[in-house]
Design a protein around this motif. Structure first.
Motif: not given
Length: 272
Positions: A2-3, A75, A142
């Motif tokens: 995930h970026d 997150p 990224r």
């Protein structure tokens, strides 16, 4: 992977500053996230305390392993407090950027001096270090937010004029965000914000803790970091409580704690 970079970069809005919550372990990261933090950061001083060493006493490998734990804890995007990049050479700083991205950080801060009380790198070398870091960041697959710090005011090595010159050089070298911790006055912080179109980070500590988020917004700050402030607040609480036990035989401060059940509920939000 995930970026986290785009979401983290989007938080950096001059005149609408977000609070970058510096945590020091997985538990504090999850607690701050449960309380509503939008992004987290490591703190070199707060993490060093958990290892029982002074600020500046951690290695790059330790900082990276800690950052990886913090990234996995919630997150939220996480920015790394990576001191001077753990080496004077620009190539070393560039390698630190690449390693920081590999462990999932959304960005890092790079200081212009080794661990105090060492003198800062001269301006030319400090600028080359940021140029190398920016080139490494732009070569990543990224997004990655690079913060360039001018720490000489904080450490007593130079004044506002030199700080402004360095920040301008760091701006030109490709830094995404500029940061001079604890300038002489709030008006001086406003001058820093006015000198660039890039986001400016302000450290909320010392006399700057007397100002509100609205005050920082008014002068155009984009990000409000806490450094080791939350960790030191927790340390102060422990020191006051235990000193009272030793000196007075009183345990009264233990009546002023949060319930274990409440903390458990907050931490469970981030457990699989």
């Amino acid at each position: 992977m995930h970026d986290p970079g785009p979401a983290f970069r989007a938080l950096h809005q001059p005149g609408n500053p977000f609070i970058l919550a510096n945590a020091w372990d997985i538990g504090s990261a999850r607690l701050l996230a449960a309380l509503g933090a939008q992004a987290l950061a490591t703190s070199s001083s707060a993490f060093a305390f958990t290892l029982g060493v002074p600020d500046g006493g951690i290695t790059r490998d330790q900082a990276l392993a800690h950052a990886q734990d913090m990234v996995a804890a919630t997150p939220l995007p996480v920015s790394g407090d990576f001191e001077d990049g753990f080496g004077a050479d620009p190539d070393t700083v560039a390698e630190t950027v690449r390693l920081a991205a590999e462990v999932g950080l959304a960005g890092i801060s790079i200081e212009d001096n080794p661990a105090p009380p060492a003198a800062p790198y001269d301006r030319a070398l400090a600028t080359e270090r940021i140029k190398a870091a920016a080139a490494a960041a732009r070569a990543l697959p990224r997004d990655f937010v690079l913060v360039a710090r001018a720490d000489g005011i904080l450490n007593g090595h130079y004044g506002m004029e030199e700080a402004m010159a360095r920040l301008q050089a760091f701006d030109d070298a490709g830094a995404d965000c500029l940061y001079a911790p604890i300038p002489p006055s709030f008006d001086d912080l406003a001058k820093i914000c006015a000198m660039t179109e890039k986001p400016v980070n302000a450290l909320v500590a010392g006399p700057f803790a007397s100002y509100t988020r609205e005050d920082f917004a008014r002068i155009g700050a984009a990000r409000l970091s806490l450094g080791g402030g939350l960790a030191r607040a927790a340390q102060r609480r422990v020191m006051d409580a235990f000193s009272e036990m030793i000196e007075d035989g009183s345990f009264a401060m233990l009546k002023k704690t949060v319930s274990g059940a409440k903390v458990d509920d907050m931490l469970r939000q981030f457990m699989g």
